[in-house]
Scaffold this motif. Sequence first.
Motif, PDB file in Angstrom:
ATOM      1  N   ILE A  86      -7.128   2.952   2.053  1.00  0.00           N
ATOM      2  CA  ILE A  86      -7.981   3.776   1.646  1.00  0.00           C
ATOM      3  C   ILE A  86      -8.289   4.399   2.184  1.00  0.00           C
ATOM      4  CG2 ILE A  86      -9.842   3.382   0.508  1.00  0.00           C
ATOM      5  CD1 ILE A  86      -9.243   1.119  -1.041  1.00  0.00           C
ATOM      6  N   LYS A  87      -8.527   4.468   3.838  1.00  0.00           N
ATOM      7  CA  LYS A  87      -9.161   5.717   4.415  1.00  0.00           C
ATOM      8  C   LYS A  87      -8.696   6.712   4.600  1.00  0.00           C
ATOM      9  CE  LYS A  87      -9.036   4.299   9.300  1.00  0.00           C
ATOM     10  NZ  LYS A  87      -8.307   3.923  10.594  1.00  0.00           N
ATOM     11  N   TYR A  88      -7.546   6.457   4.247  1.00  0.00           N
ATOM     12  CA  TYR A  88      -6.148   7.803   4.417  1.00  0.00           C
ATOM     13  C   TYR A  88      -5.768   8.266   2.423  1.00  0.00           C
ATOM     14  CZ  TYR A  88      -5.453   5.933   9.181  1.00  0.00           C
ATOM     15  OH  TYR A  88      -5.010   5.796  10.576  1.00  0.00           O
TER      16      TYR A  88
ATOM     17  N   GLU B 181      -7.708  -6.950   3.373  1.00  0.00           N
ATOM     18  CA  GLU B 181      -8.822  -6.626   2.848  1.00  0.00           C
ATOM     19  C   GLU B 181      -9.149  -5.063   4.128  1.00  0.00           C
ATOM     20  OE1 GLU B 181     -12.364  -8.323   1.343  1.00  0.00           O
ATOM     21  OE2 GLU B 181     -13.737  -6.936   1.426  1.00  0.00           O
ATOM     22  N   GLU B 182      -8.715  -6.268   5.327  1.00  0.00           N
ATOM     23  CA  GLU B 182      -8.467  -4.860   6.326  1.00  0.00           C
ATOM     24  C   GLU B 182      -7.608  -3.722   6.062  1.00  0.00           C
ATOM     25  OE1 GLU B 182     -10.400  -3.784   8.938  1.00  0.00           O
ATOM     26  OE2 GLU B 182     -11.527  -5.776  10.218  1.00  0.00           O
ATOM     27  N   ILE B 183      -6.626  -4.159   5.196  1.00  0.00           N
ATOM     28  CA  ILE B 183      -5.681  -3.550   5.375  1.00  0.00           C
ATOM     29  C   ILE B 183      -5.509  -3.170   4.282  1.00  0.00           C
ATOM     30  CG2 ILE B 183      -2.842  -4.114   4.670  1.00  0.00           C
ATOM     31  CD1 ILE B 183      -2.722  -6.136   6.441  1.00  0.00           C
TER      32      ILE B 183
ATOM     33  N   VAL C 210       0.702  -1.145  -0.025  1.00  0.00           N
ATOM     34  CA  VAL C 210      -0.010   0.397  -0.135  1.00  0.00           C
ATOM     35  C   VAL C 210       0.554   0.828   0.177  1.00  0.00           C
ATOM     36  CG1 VAL C 210      -1.718  -1.170   1.224  1.00  0.00           C
ATOM     37  CG2 VAL C 210      -0.058   0.239   2.266  1.00  0.00           C
ATOM     38  N   ALA C 211       0.255   2.836  -0.370  1.00  0.00           N
ATOM     39  CA  ALA C 211       1.137   3.905   0.191  1.00  0.00           C
ATOM     40  C   ALA C 211      -0.300   4.781   0.429  1.00  0.00           C
ATOM     41  CB  ALA C 211       1.767   4.616  -1.336  1.00  0.00           C
ATOM     42  N   VAL C 212       0.289   5.607   1.209  1.00  0.00           N
ATOM     43  CA  VAL C 212      -0.710   6.461   2.263  1.00  0.00           C
ATOM     44  C   VAL C 212       0.776   8.158   1.735  1.00  0.00           C
ATOM     45  CG1 VAL C 212      -1.581   5.099   3.692  1.00  0.00           C
ATOM     46  CG2 VAL C 212       0.078   5.937   4.457  1.00  0.00           C
ATOM     47  N   PRO C 213      -0.644   8.779   1.648  1.00  0.00           N
ATOM     48  CA  PRO C 213       0.268   9.890   1.983  1.00  0.00           C
ATOM     49  C   PRO C 213       1.185  10.307   2.737  1.00  0.00           C
ATOM     50  CG  PRO C 213      -2.319  10.645   2.401  1.00  0.00           C
ATOM     51  CD  PRO C 213      -1.932   9.374   2.299  1.00  0.00           C
ATOM     52  N   PRO C 214       2.633  10.276   2.777  1.00  0.00           N
ATOM     53  CA  PRO C 214       3.305  10.295   3.223  1.00  0.00           C
ATOM     54  C   PRO C 214       3.601  10.700   4.956  1.00  0.00           C
ATOM     55  CG  PRO C 214       4.262  11.094   1.853  1.00  0.00           C
ATOM     56  CD  PRO C 214       2.753  10.910   1.387  1.00  0.00           C
ATOM     57  N   SER C 215       2.226  11.935   5.845  1.00  0.00           N
ATOM     58  CA  SER C 215       2.206  12.103   6.687  1.00  0.00           C
ATOM     59  C   SER C 215       1.224  11.620   7.584  1.00  0.00           C
ATOM     60  CB  SER C 215       1.522  13.471   6.953  1.00  0.00           C
ATOM     61  OG  SER C 215      -0.120  13.523   6.628  1.00  0.00           O
ATOM     62  N   SER C 216       0.211   9.948   6.747  1.00  0.00           N
ATOM     63  CA  SER C 216       0.018   9.343   7.063  1.00  0.00           C
ATOM     64  C   SER C 216      -0.149   7.967   7.915  1.00  0.00           C
ATOM     65  CB  SER C 216      -1.663   8.946   6.778  1.00  0.00           C
ATOM     66  OG  SER C 216      -2.416  10.294   6.177  1.00  0.00           O
ATOM     67  N   VAL C 217       1.625   7.676   7.947  1.00  0.00           N
ATOM     68  CA  VAL C 217       2.064   7.056   8.058  1.00  0.00           C
ATOM     69  C   VAL C 217       2.321   6.167   9.351  1.00  0.00           C
ATOM     70  CG1 VAL C 217       4.504   5.304   7.949  1.00  0.00           C
ATOM     71  CG2 VAL C 217       3.546   6.575   5.434  1.00  0.00           C
TER      72      VAL C 217
END
Lengths: 468, 468
Positions: free
Chosen positions: B416-418, B409-411, B353-360
């Motif tokens: 996606i939540k972030y 799926e949870e991961i 996955v990738a998330v916005p860096p600040s959400s890591v």
Amino acid sequence: MNTDLIKNSPEKVVESLRKVVGDDWVTNDLSQMQGYLYDETETLLRPEACKDCVVVKPASPEEISEVLKYANKEVLPVIVRGGGTGVVAGAIPTQPSIILSLERLNKVVEFDEKNLMITLESGATLSQLLEELNKNGKLFFPVHPGDEGAQVGGMVAANAGGTRAVKHGIMRNHVKALEVVLATGEIITLGGKLLKNNMGYDLLQLMIGSEGTLGIITKVTLRLYARSKCNGTLLVSFNSQRDACDAVPEILQEGITPLAIEYMDRVISEKAAEQLGTTWPAAKGSVDLMFILDECSEDDLYSNSEKVVEICEKHGSVDSIVAETEKDQRHLLQIRSNAYGPYKDNIADIMDVAVPPSSVPDFFDDVKRLTKEYGNEIVSLGHIGDGNIHNFIMGDNGKLPANYEQLKEEIYKTAIKYGGTITAEHGTGKTRKKHMPLQFSQAEINIMENIKRAFDPNSILSPGNIVD
Amino acid sequence: MNTDLIKNSPEKVVESLRKVVGDDWVTNDLSQMQGYLYDETETLLRPEACKDCVVVKPASPEEISEVLKYANKEVLPVIVRGGGTGVVAGAIPTQPSIILSLERLNKVVEFDEKNLMITLESGATLSQLLEELNKNGKLFFPVHPGDEGAQVGGMVAANAGGTRAVKHGIMRNHVKALEVVLATGEIITLGGKLLKNNMGYDLLQLMIGSEGTLGIITKVTLRLYARSKCNGTLLVSFNSQRDACDAVPEILQEGITPLAIEYMDRVISEKAAEQLGTTWPAAKGSVDLMFILDECSEDDLYSNSEKVVEICEKHGSVDSIVAETEKDQRHLLQIRSNAYGPYKDNIADIMDVAVPPSSVPDFFDDVKRLTKEYGNEIVSLGHIGDGNIHNFIMGDNGKLPANYEQLKEEIYKTAIKYGGTITAEHGTGKTRKKHMPLQFSQAEINIMENIKRAFDPNSILSPGNIVD
């Protein structure tokens, strides 16, 4: 296309749109529509705008969605209008149309310092973006197409370029997320505050450069960068275009990547300076390269400037001027920005080809030959580090020259001969649409037409641009 | 899809293909096909390969065109095979198929020093590319997905990422031109040796990351860059994931852009080192950040390294090690490269996955919670500068754990939540296709399906990947 409805019963269209956006934000009064009929396309070149239009100014993606659902149901053309700074007639309605202006979507949504990103509504201008960045002081957005009245949504839709692409690339490199309203009314979000994203096909990339034909961009997230600490401007003069061009790749290979490398025929610089009541500082030579360097330390700036001058000397430069003070730098940039000024009144068309950078000297030779052959006083400047040359084809006393179409096509074919493109940064729009087959095979055009239909089944969005 | 023809009359398919490529380059002998049925997808995860296949090895785009015309006429699935280093089952045939291997298109076509570009046939490997660059000595290609057996065409089709994206981005940023054979047999060229190109829709961008589903890439032109002069590696240790994560944006805002910023759970580094018969140099703390810096001078390298350490200290780092010698650097990188080694035999799936860096940091907290909740020993590493995290979901004694699908799926949903993505660099392929609706609206999926059909009307190319 149901243009008859707009032409013959505009009051019905006005009424339907008023139900969505309110009474104050719809008009078909010609005096109020004047500012919405043209963009910055050269006067001699631009198509005549159709006056049978209705201007609508929605305030939100939801209102845009309702407008598009209505237009899609009635099959009415919708011309998306941003800042109106485009030069390929992309925003000019050539048939009875709804003109959808994004001027009310003008907010800065979020300055996300932690992710080095900023989100703006698509109708916010470049000038607003720069102001926001100045307030912050630390971060920087590199793309600058010249006119700060450009809206960020339009900059995405046009995949704007400009002078600073040598180091930082074009809009495509910096757009991370978009909110888009589809022709069928769905509001979708493409991408995210993400530096990597490989799920599905990258529709975000298609939206960039789609010139209003695939959807209406309502929100834009851009990547920001740390401001560089030191910058300087160098002006280096040569006796020949070829010498100037040949210096450039060697500079890049050396690991020096200027913010900008601008090429100018001397005649342009002199006229531009004269019009501003000043003089161009270089006297020797007949062409100039202007390098803008931004580096992380004074030492790097100094040593890289020295290396640039050295490499240019190896390639026969005859003079070099270092603009050390901010005042000197501003002076040079001001003249460069006025390049277009002295020609404005009698320009037929500004070419925007790009060729592989190493082919620029040969391309210049071909243009010289064409200039003679066609008896046109073509002058040239360009973002030479990108191989992107702007040739000004001059008018014939305020009219298009008799052989304009042939001359233009010769220049396009010349660029393509070197593996180049008809338009590097200005876009396809309505003015270059008919030349698509010069650059693309029928198979490619068919795919593009099917992509258009995948997004916009009734072809209501900005018809006449790119493909129908 | 006419899979019956391949299943029931393979000799007919073999004969037709031999007419195109010659007798020696077609086989349906299982012993000769073994190397063509699987890629590097985790064993526990990968679908069973269908054995009713025919392998064909064309030598040119023209032969590929003939193969595709035949396959398109007969409506036979064609699985494009590059280096087989993909991890999302993109190259695994799950129904009777023609497997089209690009191994014979393995030449370096042109090293164009003047334009800082290189053109290779798509079957040339990353290792060949690097060798060519080493011979030249001056120029550099940044993207390195890990396995040098990857073919450049595959790297384009997968939009490869890797560790060095912090500074240089992903494949998309460096691909300038492609030669592609369409499913219908036309050979087209997209892009050029161009840094700006705004004519028409940018089909080149669609081809990047299309995983063999939109056309077969036969030639690739990549942009090259000057080699940086000095590089160094820093290892900084922290007691908490959040502290480590929070240091990163501040470094980037400071104007320091490392080549790579890698995050590792300490347990991974220790096991990786142990397996190699060595020890991980950091002792204090529980997580590490590894910074690779490449700068234009020793001075810059020194002062930037100091600043990185300083910022990390501000965020609670407990130790830092500077790998000054090449030997020390190699030591660290070797251990990092072996991160996967100790887990290989019992890994269920590697998240990407990738998330916005600040959400890591928040994402990490969620994963910790899930690890507990699901009783799985998830460990994590990642390209943290890009917000791209690889969580290893562990198997249950050589089997997928009972709750694997839910945990995965949870991961995905957490990312996606972030505002994140299910896959940052590994791709959609067959293993993530069914999760498309988690990330995309039906409108987007419909558009993707129509794009697929615009390129490949009979859906013969790599069916099962992304969309059909």
